[in-house]
Design an enzyme around this catalytic site. Sequence first.
Site: not given
Length: 412
Positions: A129, A206, A209, A232, A370
């Site tokens: 991303h 990261d 998600q 999220k 993104c």
Amino acid sequence: MHQIATRAVDWHAIREDFPILRERAHGHPLIYFDSAATSQKPRAVIDALRRYYEHENANVHRGLHELSSRATEAYEKARQRVATYLGATDAEEIVFTRGTTESINLVAQAWGGKFIRAGDVILLTEMEHHSNLVPWQLLAERTGARLRFVPVLDDGTLDLEQLASLLTGEVKIFAFTHISNSLGTINPVSELCQKARAVGALTLVDGAQSAGHLPINVEELGCDFLAFSGHKMCGPTGIGGLYARAEILDSIPPWHGGGEMIVSVTLEKSAFKKAPHRFEAGTPNIAGAVGLAAAIDYIEQLGRPAIFEHDSNLANYATQRLSELPGMHIFGPTKQRGALVGFVMDAAHPHDLTTFADQYGLALRGGHHCNQPLMRRFGVPGTTRASFYFYNTTEEIDQMIEILSAAVRFFS
Ligand code: PLP
């Protein structure tokens, strides 16, 4: 009729916990398939925010009155909640930030500013991303460090055969996503962290998600940093965090200066608090942290293994049903994937398809997500993405297929 395995959780019943799911869009019942961008919030989180503002609101750490004690306690309890949720040994390993983007910028600027030198290598992947790309580009420009990228194969997985030649002793940090927000790929985090450690590189995961979708234990993963966003994972916007291994966090200088992060200040010089407070200048998002803790409680009540199984079932079911449509191109792994499917249809541009779907109350996302370099890698300007969370159902996926079938007829 298509069937999926069900668990003890009544996934239809928990929809009642999300007031927004009763909304209508353009006169149709809302079908919200954009949870990878931001998730919806259960009443438990909304109530926690209201309760905080009605009974506890004050500034933290600096007040000597009852409300300030309540606010400080709630804020620090939330930090402990996040630490336990992520399997961190100590609450002091959690820095509250605005979210994944700010967490990665903190590492790139504060850690990178101290430890990265000209010629050092920062290893990323082609599926990152922009949040896990641009901060490193800025750091590389500033320091003269070099960026390297693990390529993505046609099936949407990382080219692990090339990793050995890329992950050399020059690599100081390997930063990669846990789950791709465009492909749904679930990367083998422990394996990647282990390989990085073997060459003396630190790792940043990261977790944007993944943090709300599957069990995460930073000790077991063996990562040095993990960034995530509360919004999220059923939490409010504007709150998230960075996990950093204690000895690493202690070695990082402050990055934002201001109140809350100092021990003493003269006109010329300041002394700083220990981590994590050193990294939280100014009044933090106290209500956000309280809301995030409530979101974690809610998720844990359902159970992350159950959520992951339900998510996977939805993603597999959607992939299978989408593949029945004419002129359909699905991106990402065919076997195991996170709770999303990215696709392109011959019939229409992703933006047109998404706009068409919106007219029927179906919230998809069309564009580059993104992930511009990744889109370029696959030779497309963008994709349409349907992303799911545990409050979605197979019936909604069936409705999406009907709407997309109508789109094929409309645009052909
Ligand atoms: N990383 C990934 C994989 C994402 O999907 C996102 C958001 O979509 C981000 C980072 C950035 O998250 P935020 O905007 O909450 O900082």
